[in-house]
Scaffold this active site. Structure first.
Site, PDB file in Angstrom:
ATOM      1  N   PHE A  67       0.853  -1.184   0.000  1.00  0.00           N
ATOM      2  CA  PHE A  67       0.000   0.000   0.000  1.00  0.00           C
ATOM      3  C   PHE A  67       0.888   1.233   0.000  1.00  0.00           C
ATOM      4  O   PHE A  67       2.023   1.188   0.485  1.00  0.00           O
ATOM      5  CB  PHE A  67      -0.912   0.016   1.237  1.00  0.00           C
ATOM      6  CG  PHE A  67      -2.375  -0.025   0.921  1.00  0.00           C
ATOM      7  CD1 PHE A  67      -2.981  -1.193   0.487  1.00  0.00           C
ATOM      8  CD2 PHE A  67      -3.156   1.110   1.035  1.00  0.00           C
ATOM      9  CE1 PHE A  67      -4.332  -1.236   0.199  1.00  0.00           C
ATOM     10  CE2 PHE A  67      -4.505   1.088   0.741  1.00  0.00           C
ATOM     11  CZ  PHE A  67      -5.104  -0.099   0.324  1.00  0.00           C
TER      12      PHE A  67
ATOM     13  N   GLN B  57      -7.632  14.841   3.459  1.00  0.00           N
ATOM     14  CA  GLN B  57      -6.970  14.028   2.438  1.00  0.00           C
ATOM     15  C   GLN B  57      -7.846  13.839   1.201  1.00  0.00           C
ATOM     16  O   GLN B  57      -9.021  13.486   1.321  1.00  0.00           O
ATOM     17  CB  GLN B  57      -6.624  12.656   3.007  1.00  0.00           C
ATOM     18  CG  GLN B  57      -5.900  11.752   2.030  1.00  0.00           C
ATOM     19  CD  GLN B  57      -5.532  10.436   2.658  1.00  0.00           C
ATOM     20  OE1 GLN B  57      -6.304   9.478   2.626  1.00  0.00           O
ATOM     21  NE2 GLN B  57      -4.347  10.363   3.251  1.00  0.00           N
TER      22      GLN B  57
ATOM     23  N   HIS C 246      -8.125  11.456  -1.861  1.00  0.00           N
ATOM     24  CA  HIS C 246      -7.660  10.163  -2.374  1.00  0.00           C
ATOM     25  C   HIS C 246      -7.483  10.281  -3.876  1.00  0.00           C
ATOM     26  O   HIS C 246      -8.334  10.829  -4.576  1.00  0.00           O
ATOM     27  CB  HIS C 246      -8.686   9.073  -2.047  1.00  0.00           C
ATOM     28  CG  HIS C 246      -8.163   7.682  -2.236  1.00  0.00           C
ATOM     29  ND1 HIS C 246      -7.885   7.155  -3.478  1.00  0.00           N
ATOM     30  CD2 HIS C 246      -7.869   6.700  -1.343  1.00  0.00           C
ATOM     31  CE1 HIS C 246      -7.440   5.911  -3.341  1.00  0.00           C
ATOM     32  NE2 HIS C 246      -7.415   5.620  -2.050  1.00  0.00           N
TER      33      HIS C 246
ATOM     34  N   LEU D 107     -14.758   5.372  -4.352  1.00  0.00           N
ATOM     35  CA  LEU D 107     -13.349   5.041  -4.262  1.00  0.00           C
ATOM     36  C   LEU D 107     -12.971   3.836  -5.114  1.00  0.00           C
ATOM     37  O   LEU D 107     -13.675   2.829  -5.142  1.00  0.00           O
ATOM     38  CB  LEU D 107     -12.998   4.751  -2.800  1.00  0.00           C
ATOM     39  CG  LEU D 107     -11.559   5.057  -2.400  1.00  0.00           C
ATOM     40  CD1 LEU D 107     -11.292   6.541  -2.551  1.00  0.00           C
ATOM     41  CD2 LEU D 107     -11.329   4.625  -0.973  1.00  0.00           C
TER      42      LEU D 107
ATOM     43  N   GLU E 269      -6.787   1.873  -3.124  1.00  0.00           N
ATOM     44  CA  GLU E 269      -5.351   1.904  -3.326  1.00  0.00           C
ATOM     45  C   GLU E 269      -4.803   0.484  -3.493  1.00  0.00           C
ATOM     46  O   GLU E 269      -3.729   0.282  -4.057  1.00  0.00           O
ATOM     47  CB  GLU E 269      -4.707   2.583  -2.119  1.00  0.00           C
ATOM     48  CG  GLU E 269      -3.291   3.033  -2.319  1.00  0.00           C
ATOM     49  CD  GLU E 269      -2.851   3.940  -1.185  1.00  0.00           C
ATOM     50  OE1 GLU E 269      -1.661   3.918  -0.873  1.00  0.00           O
ATOM     51  OE2 GLU E 269      -3.694   4.665  -0.623  1.00  0.00           O
TER      52      GLU E 269
ATOM     53  N   ARG F 158      -0.767   9.319  -0.540  1.00  0.00           N
ATOM     54  CA  ARG F 158      -1.944   9.809  -1.256  1.00  0.00           C
ATOM     55  C   ARG F 158      -1.860  11.276  -1.652  1.00  0.00           C
ATOM     56  O   ARG F 158      -2.325  11.665  -2.719  1.00  0.00           O
ATOM     57  CB  ARG F 158      -3.194   9.550  -0.407  1.00  0.00           C
ATOM     58  CG  ARG F 158      -3.506   8.074  -0.313  1.00  0.00           C
ATOM     59  CD  ARG F 158      -4.624   7.786   0.658  1.00  0.00           C
ATOM     60  NE  ARG F 158      -4.948   6.364   0.637  1.00  0.00           N
ATOM     61  CZ  ARG F 158      -5.873   5.808   1.405  1.00  0.00           C
ATOM     62  NH1 ARG F 158      -6.552   6.551   2.269  1.00  0.00           N
ATOM     63  NH2 ARG F 158      -6.127   4.516   1.332  1.00  0.00           N
TER      64      ARG F 158
ATOM     65  N   HIS G 164     -11.601  12.523   0.697  1.00  0.00           N
ATOM     66  CA  HIS G 164     -11.680  11.169   1.255  1.00  0.00           C
ATOM     67  C   HIS G 164     -11.655  11.088   2.773  1.00  0.00           C
ATOM     68  O   HIS G 164     -12.466  10.379   3.367  1.00  0.00           O
ATOM     69  CB  HIS G 164     -10.535  10.339   0.683  1.00  0.00           C
ATOM     70  CG  HIS G 164     -10.495   8.922   1.165  1.00  0.00           C
ATOM     71  ND1 HIS G 164     -11.569   8.065   1.046  1.00  0.00           N
ATOM     72  CD2 HIS G 164      -9.501   8.206   1.759  1.00  0.00           C
ATOM     73  CE1 HIS G 164     -11.252   6.881   1.544  1.00  0.00           C
ATOM     74  NE2 HIS G 164     -10.019   6.941   2.000  1.00  0.00           N
TER      75      HIS G 164
ATOM     76  N   ARG H 225      -2.755  10.949   6.118  1.00  0.00           N
ATOM     77  CA  ARG H 225      -2.885   9.558   6.594  1.00  0.00           C
ATOM     78  C   ARG H 225      -2.413   8.572   5.545  1.00  0.00           C
ATOM     79  O   ARG H 225      -2.731   8.696   4.369  1.00  0.00           O
ATOM     80  CB  ARG H 225      -4.351   9.260   6.936  1.00  0.00           C
ATOM     81  CG  ARG H 225      -4.572   7.801   7.341  1.00  0.00           C
ATOM     82  CD  ARG H 225      -6.012   7.529   7.694  1.00  0.00           C
ATOM     83  NE  ARG H 225      -6.935   7.613   6.587  1.00  0.00           N
ATOM     84  CZ  ARG H 225      -7.079   6.688   5.629  1.00  0.00           C
ATOM     85  NH1 ARG H 225      -6.294   5.616   5.622  1.00  0.00           N
ATOM     86  NH2 ARG H 225      -7.972   6.830   4.676  1.00  0.00           N
TER      87      ARG H 225
END
Length: 597
Positions: A117, A237, A239, A249, A252, A283, A370, A412
């Site tokens: 990730f 954030q 995404h 979404l 990821e 991100r 996100h 994050r």
């Protein structure tokens, strides 16, 4: 007050954090969970890619590496004591979920499967490490189902489809909440020794978002109205891979399985922006890269999106070019069947909403609002803190996305959100139960429901000059355009003025539905008031922070400024005016370093 209930611990919200808090509180106290929807519909169910823990089931990994990646990902704004606490608890947290019955995917040897990730690395080689434990691309859904079953088993009392409207404090201590029952329109008072807020985020302040319709910042707004501060609200954030126009979404995990980003010229562009980790950069980096490609005219057909490519021939080709291999050293070879197995929900989403089959076609994607890094300030035990000295409010706790511990700092890392809700939900529940053993029930005010009732009456009796739907769309457009991925003083100042004007116009909203049974028009109007409250503090906090850090990227202050801005923002609203103060970042092991991607 006809409808009065008494519990030692009240949890507001039934997503992953609320269920974990309720489960652990119930082991030591009489506990109830209040939720505006049925628990299994909570937004945790939309989390796809995985939950992070240095299990090392495929390759060497260490909690210390996980901690460093989280600190670095936070752009050094995360509190390192809380980060070390979370990452050291991660392995046991994941194994506990497994023992509760969560059906993780498996390695050939039967261990929990893990995937790479963005931002998670082997700190010695700098290469991506497999740290995300997953259940296909439905990990959050499985966590939600598992924890709900455990709460039912443990006889937690649920009040489903009750909207909490107000928080009650007596003599500076938590005393309960007021809620409306959606099915009857009646107000209910919940008398408690301890209250845990786990109400989720507030992405609905933005036009394009991955967030659920119910993500309206309720907990943050309720406590803001009580004069309590919120922390680091400027950090939101985006995404990088939301489905074009819809914001839904694309996990990821797709890039973890080898998908790459392609611009309008057919080029893979992430190596330009992050030469080492490429498409698995954090991100904020990937979102800005996509936005830059679009701004410089390399979107698809000149439009504001790019492609995500997980077609097997593409993944296999770039895996060979990058030198990526399977854990046993063999070449990465994926097939259409592999894609269907690894990300089945994403394949379904694209087929249904876009008419695109990811196995054979490119997926149109754009950054989507996100995750809220900011929220209700807490320490690592979920206790709500009110200042830079760590002063707490007895009996008041928060966990999950509505809280700011701060383990995420300015940005994050993917899969740390599910870890956050499990670890800090658990400890908020434990702490609330421990507190309730010695605490006494506070004496409730004579008319605890007065505040909630007056808010509803104002919405029922407005002039009617303003429309909730129009105001909501206007707010979302302003926030996405002017307080989005890239920010500058002029646009943010304009956004703040517009939001404050909308707050005044909100007083002219009138709800036309006079019924009491499932009056969703009234609830939507009340939620819009919360969103406007949150939008104001997000815009004000962002305007105040004169640097770029993590998810907060300013065109007029492009550099990170540790000398002046290595500190948390606290923002409160008192006597109708916003007050900004600061508290220090806790640094234990890792001093800030220049950005290297």
């Amino acid at each position: 007050m006809a409808n009065v209930h008494q519990f030692e611990v009240i949890v507001v919200g039934a997503g992953g954090a609320g269920l974990m808090a309720g489960l652990y509180a119930s082991r030591g106290a009489k506990t109830a969970i209040i939720s505006k929807m049925y628990p299994t519909r909570s937004h945790t169910g939309a989390a796809q890619g995985g939950i992070s823990a240095a299990l090392g089931n495929y390759e060497e990994d260490k909690p210390e590496w996980h901690m460093y990646d989280t600190v670095k990902g936070s752009d050094y704004l995360g509190d390192q004591d809380a980060i070390e606490f979370m990452t050291s608890e991660a392995i046991d947290a994941v194994l506990e979920l497994e023992h509760m019955g969560l059906p993780f995917d498996r390695t050939p040897e039967g261990r929990i499967s893990q995937r790479p990730f963005g931002g998670h690395t082997n700190n010695e080689t700098g290469q991506p490490v497999r740290r995300a434990a997953h259940a296909a691309d439905r990990t959050g859904h499985m966590i939600l189902q598992t924890l709900y079953q455990q709460c039912i088993k443990n006889e937690v009392t649920f009040f489903d489809e009750y909207q909490v409207l107000d928080f009650i404090m007596v003599d500076g201590k938590a005393a309960g909440v007021v809620a409306v029952e959606l099915a009857s329109g009646e107000l209910h008072t919940f008398h408690a020794k301890a209250v845990i807020f786990a109400t989720g985020g507030y992405g609905r302040i933005f036009e394009v978002t991955s967030n659920a319709y119910a993500y309206t910042g309720d907990g943050c707004s309720i406590l803001l109205k009580k004069g309590l501060p919120l922390e680091d609200m400027e950090f939101f954030q985006f995404h990088p891979t939301g489905i074009y126009k819809l914001g839904i979404l694309i996990t990821e995990g797709a890039r973890g399985e080898g998908a790459v980003l392609i611009n309008g010229k057919g080029e893979r562009f992430m190596p330009k922006y992050a030469a080492t980790v490429k498409d698995l950069a954090s991100r904020d980096v990937v979102s800005r890269a996509i936005y830059t490609e679009i701004k410089e005219g390399r979107g698809i057909n000149g439009k504001n999106y790019v492609y995500l490519d997980i077609r097997p021939e593409t993944v296999n080709r770039y895996a060979a070019e990058d030198g990526r291999t399977n854990p046993d050293g063999s070449p990465i070879i994926i097939t259409g069947e592999t894609v269907l197995k690894k990300i089945p929900d994403i394949v379904d989403f694209c087929r249904v909403y876009l008419g695109v089959d990811p196995v054979t076609q490119l997926m149109p994607t754009q950054p989507t609002a996100h995750y809220a890094m900011g929220g209700i300030p807490t320490n690592k035990f979920g206790e709500v803190v009110t200042d830079d000295k760590g002063t707490t409010i007895p009996g008041l706790y928060a966990a999950g996305e509505c809280a700011c511990v701060s383990v995420h700092g300015a940005n994050r890392l993917g899969t740390n959100s599910l870890l956050d809700i499990v670890v800090f939900g658990k400890h908020a529940g434990l702490k609330a139960a421990e507190y309730s053993k010695t605490a006494q029930f506070g004496k409730m005010p004579q008319d605890a429901e007065a505040g909630a009732r007056s808010e509803f009456e104002a919405l029922m009796n407005g002039s009617g000059k303003e429309n909730v739907y129009d105001l909501s769309n206007e707010m979302k457009n302003v926030m996405f355009a002017d307080v989005g991925i890239y920010r500058n003083e002029k646009d943010m100042q304009s956004a703040l003025e517009k939001i404050r004007e909308m707050q005044k116009r909100f007083k002219d909203v009138k709800v036309s539905d006079t019924g009491k049974v499932f009056n969703t028009e009234l609830l939507n109007a009340w939620e819009l008031g919360n969103l406007l409250d949150v939008a104001e503090v997000v815009a004000a906090s962002a305007l105040n922070r004169k640097e770029s850090r993590g998810g907060h990227s300013r065109e007029d202050y492009p550099e990170r400024d540790d000398e002046n801005w290595l500190k948390h923002t606290l923002i409160a609203k008192r006597n109708g005016k916003l007050e900004i103060s600061y508290k220090p970042v806790v640094i234990t092991k890792h001093q800030p370093k220049p950005r290297v991607y």
